[in-house]
Design an enzyme around this catalytic site. Structure first.
Site, mmCIF file in Angstrom:
data_model
loop_
_atom_site.group_PDB
_atom_site.id
_atom_site.type_symbol
_atom_site.label_atom_id
_atom_site.label_comp_id
_atom_site.label_asym_id
_atom_site.label_seq_id
_atom_site.Cartn_x
_atom_site.Cartn_y
_atom_site.Cartn_z
ATOM 1 N N SER A 121 41.888 48.764 35.609
ATOM 2 C CA SER A 121 43.282 49.140 35.376
ATOM 3 C C SER A 121 43.468 49.508 33.912
ATOM 4 C CB SER A 121 44.220 47.979 35.736
ATOM 5 O OG SER A 121 45.575 48.349 35.530
ATOM 6 N N LYS A 189 41.952 43.739 42.444
ATOM 7 C CA LYS A 189 42.580 44.996 42.033
ATOM 8 C C LYS A 189 43.516 45.521 43.127
ATOM 9 C CE LYS A 189 43.157 48.695 39.402
ATOM 10 N NZ LYS A 189 43.456 49.838 40.242
ATOM 11 N N HIS A 192 46.616 43.598 42.733
ATOM 12 C CA HIS A 192 47.228 44.111 41.497
ATOM 13 C C HIS A 192 48.041 45.367 41.792
ATOM 14 C CE1 HIS A 192 46.979 47.096 38.210
ATOM 15 N NE2 HIS A 192 46.986 46.101 37.351
ATOM 16 N N ASN A 193 47.460 46.299 42.550
ATOM 17 C CA ASN A 193 48.154 47.549 42.835
ATOM 18 C C ASN A 193 49.290 47.355 43.832
ATOM 19 O OD1 ASN A 193 46.143 48.555 41.188
ATOM 20 N ND2 ASN A 193 45.823 50.366 42.426
ATOM 21 N N GLU A 196 51.996 46.186 41.749
ATOM 22 C CA GLU A 196 52.468 47.354 40.988
ATOM 23 C C GLU A 196 53.482 48.151 41.805
ATOM 24 O OE1 GLU A 196 50.195 51.377 40.364
ATOM 25 O OE2 GLU A 196 49.405 49.886 38.964
#
Length: 329
Positions: A121, A189, A192-193, A196
């Site tokens: 990221s 990840k 994480h996204n 987001e």
């Protein structure tokens, strides 16, 4: 160290530049020879083929892939598997599905080749700011490649230590972390996204309501004509909802308060869908992340100012160009 970088797009090229800046040697390869030539002019070693790339690396080799998830990754790993030797390592730094990582790692392990999945990221700003790295794989190759991870990561910088944090020896404070076995890096990840998506949706909806406060449908005395660029700016300073995403939102609104450059057609790159799928498999409630994903689907039929805000944020942090309804940029 000497490492190969396959894929010299927005992320791969800048990651190569950051590695070179920190004293590492980068063997660069891309299907576009102009991209290779550009990076050679900045200190990289160019390779015209995967075969040449492998020959230019000392053993044990390390090859980092920064190409789109899916078929391109699959073909690249299959080809590299025929060229690399036992003890070499393939690092997938893109946004692959973690279950694909587990399958690929098992196939490569039979050949003695290590496989690491590294969620990365940082977007187009990572060359200067550094990249947050979430690493999955066996411990030995992770430790061997630690100088690469440390160079790409931001380091401690001027971020104060977290109050009452006891595990001060963790590399998390440097901006990179070995999250667990194969697949763990891309799983982290993925979440994480997914988060987001939710954060972006919250900002987008909030600014849409602020802009709608001037609607003539509202009664006199309850109508406000807010300067949304100023509101984004004041929230950046001392507010509890301050963040880098808000910084980028403020930048987008400063450039174009009406966001006239954007239609509001918002794509999704897969991680949001996989996050919701993981929530279903774990029987975990994830209303916000699911709603944020569905809002992106709806944006492809009807566009609001909030969806223009989402498009603007994606362009600001990742250089993502807005797609049309037919999927063309």
């Amino acid at each position: 160290m000497k490492i190969a970088m396959i894929g010299l797009g927005k992320m791969g090229a800048n990651m190569s530049r950051r590695l070179i800046k920190h004293g590492h040697e980068v063997v660069a390869y891309d299907l576009n020879p102009d991209s290779v030539a550009q990076l050679v002019g900045e200190g990289a070693i160019g390779a015209a083929s995967l075969q040449e790339l492998v020959q230019l690396l000392p053993t044990p080799r390390a090859v980092w892939l920064m190409v789109p998830a899916g078929e391109i990754v699959e073909k690249s790993i299959t080809k590299l598997g025929t060229l690399l030797s036992p003890g070499d390592a393939i690092i997938d730094g893109g946004n692959s599905y973690y279950k694909d990582d587990v399958r690929r790692a098992a196939q490569l392990k039979a050949q003695g080749i290590n496989y690491l999945d590294v969620g990365t990221s940082g977007g187009t700003w990572g060359m200067e700011r550094g990249y947050s790295l979430m690493i999955g794989g066996e411990l030995e190759p992770v430790q061997r490649l630690e100088p690469i991870f440390a160079a790409l990561a931001p380091g401690r910088g001027d971020i104060p230590a977290t109050l009452n944090r006891r595990n001060s020896n963790s590399t998390a404070e440097q901006g990179y972390l070995h999250c667990g076995p194969v697949g763990a890096g891309h799983f982290v990840k993925m979440i994480h996204n997914g988060i987001e998506y939710g954060l972006m949706q919250a900002y987008a909806e909030g600014f849409d309501i602020l802009r709608g406060a001037a609607s003539e449908a509202l009664a006199d005395g309850y109508r406000y004509d807010f300067k949304v660029d100023d509101i984004a700016e004041v929230w950046r300073r001392g507010s509890v909802i301050g963040s880098w995403l808000l910084d980028l939102t403020a930048q987008a609104l400063a450039e174009d308060p009406e966001l006239s450059r954007y239609s509001g057609y918002v794509t999704d790159s897969g991680e949001g869908r996989w996050t919701v799928q993981a929530a279903v498999e774990e029987a975990v409630s994830a209303e916000v992340l699911t709603a944020a994903l569905f809002a992106r689907f709806r944006s492809r039929q009807k566009h609001t100012f909030g969806e223009k805000m989402l498009s603007a944020m994606r362009q600001q942090f990742g250089g993502h160009l807005e797609a049309t309804k037919e999927g063309q940029v």
